[in-house]
Design an enzyme around this catalytic site. Structure first.
Site, PDB file in Angstrom:
ATOM      1  N   ASP A 179       1.019  -1.408  -0.500  1.00  0.00           N
ATOM      2  CA  ASP A 179       0.025  -0.208   0.108  1.00  0.00           C
ATOM      3  C   ASP A 179       0.625   0.989  -0.210  1.00  0.00           C
ATOM      4  OD1 ASP A 179       1.325  -0.312   2.822  1.00  0.00           O
ATOM      5  OD2 ASP A 179      -0.818  -0.279   3.605  1.00  0.00           O
ATOM      6  N   CYS A 182       4.949  -0.485   2.506  1.00  0.00           N
ATOM      7  CA  CYS A 182       5.060  -1.994   2.730  1.00  0.00           C
ATOM      8  C   CYS A 182       7.201  -1.773   2.747  1.00  0.00           C
ATOM      9  CB  CYS A 182       5.454  -2.195   0.998  1.00  0.00           C
ATOM     10  SG  CYS A 182       6.310  -1.347  -0.379  1.00  0.00           S
ATOM     11  N   HIS A 316       9.143  -4.099  -4.588  1.00  0.00           N
ATOM     12  CA  HIS A 316       8.091  -3.639  -2.800  1.00  0.00           C
ATOM     13  C   HIS A 316       8.973  -4.347  -2.055  1.00  0.00           C
ATOM     14  CE1 HIS A 316       4.764  -5.272  -0.192  1.00  0.00           C
ATOM     15  NE2 HIS A 316       5.150  -6.746  -0.606  1.00  0.00           N
TER      16      HIS A 316
END
Length: 326
Positions: A179, A182, A316
């Site tokens: 989101d 992370c 990510h």
């Protein structure tokens, strides 16, 4: 007469198509819907991976591979449809139009009008910042679509390499919500693991700590910030202002965290941080805080995984935990 589900479904599809034709989306509305669809797919992936984390290690591995393949199929299908929808509005990825279309998408994301008009006064600094952020987001969107055209999923390859690296060490990955927070959520998860309960800091508090540390030690970060954020033709006297805006975004938005923020985190927490990757060499930060013979939560390293191709969205971070914890 009994209801016919198939007829109802077809009727719903026809109605949906008619509504879509009647209500033409603007580019901004389409991009917003595309982001929501991508977020929904991310949520579905998280739920599927959670459901697959049951049974023996062999069963979990098989289920995880099935989930990765299914999400890759859905992601590819979604991106192809989104690309087609953008093409209908005249924003294709063809070589001749690519730069102009990308510029228009950037302006739309940044909230700048894409209509033709007589050039007015020089854009304000805030508009420049919005356009720069939008440029990064649009480039990211474009990169996603290009990656989806590959026959072999880079994400699957990356995950397999990372798994081969972590499994012999007795570690596995704890999935973190993608989101924008992370990095901070992954660190929060690590701190909770170290304490055996809850983390002493929430992800939002970690953001605020990072921003405060970077402001206090600005001269340590400005050279790196300058190399990544200096706009062409922009006077250097605006650097301090832009750095402050950057720090403000760290503490008050969901801006993605990277190497600068990791550098600040290792000093804020006085922790050694290890970042594993399936696409790049592993990285260590804060080696001066790496403990030798000491034991206890304060001596434990923070272990993260960096994913270049996670969720088909690019960068990510996840939390790396002992396999026995899962």
């Amino acid at each position: 007469m009994a209801d016919n589900p198939q007829v109802d479904d077809k009727l719903s599809e026809v109605i949906s198509e008619n509504v879509s034709e009647q209500k033409k989306e603007t580019l901004e509305e389409m991009l917003s819907r595309h982001r929501k669809e991508t977020n929904d797919l991310q949520s579905k992936e998280m739920a599927m991976k959670k459901a697959a984390a049951k049974g023996s290690k062999a069963e979990q591995k098989a289920k995880k591979k099935q989930v990765d393949e299914e999400i890759h199929r859905l992601s590819t299908k979604l991106k192809e449809r989104q690309a087609e929808e953008l093409a209908l509005l005249g924003y294709s990825n063809t070589t001749d139009k690519q730069k102009g279309n990308l510029d228009n998408i950037v302006k739309a994301i940044a909230g700048v009008s894409v209509t033709n008009h007589v050039e007015q006064s020089k854009p304000s600094k805030s508009v420049k910042r919005r356009e720069k952020r939008a440029q990064q987001e649009a480039a990211r969107e474009q990169r996603i679509q290009e990656e989806q055209s590959q026959i072999v999923s880079d994400r699957l390859i990356e995950n397999e390499r990372l798994e081969q690296k972590l499994e012999p060490l007795g570690f596995t990955i704890n999935e973190i919500k993608p989101d924008g927070h992370c990095l901070y959520r992954a660190v929060e998860d690590q701190l909770a693991l170290h304490s055996g309960g809850s983390s002493p800091y929430t992800y939002q508090e970690l953001r605020e700590m990072v921003a405060a540390y970077m402001r206090k030690h600005a001269m340590d970060f400005l050279p790196f910030f300058l190399s990544e954020n200096m706009a062409d033709g922009e006077p250097e006297d605006s650097l301090t202002e832009r750095f402050e805006n950057y720090c403000r975004e760290i503490e008050s938005t969901a801006a993605w965290g990277g190497q600068l923020e990791l550098g600040a985190l290792t000093h804020c927490l006085k922790k050694h941080i290890m970042i594993f990757s399936g696409s790049f060499p592993d990285v260590e930060m804060g080696k001066e805080y790496k403990s030798g013979d000491e034991t206890g939560p304060s001596s434990l390293s923070i272990m993260l995984s960096y994913h270049r191709h996670a969720f088909g969205l690019g960068e990510h971070y996840n939390s790396v935990v002992p396999s026995s914890v899962r």
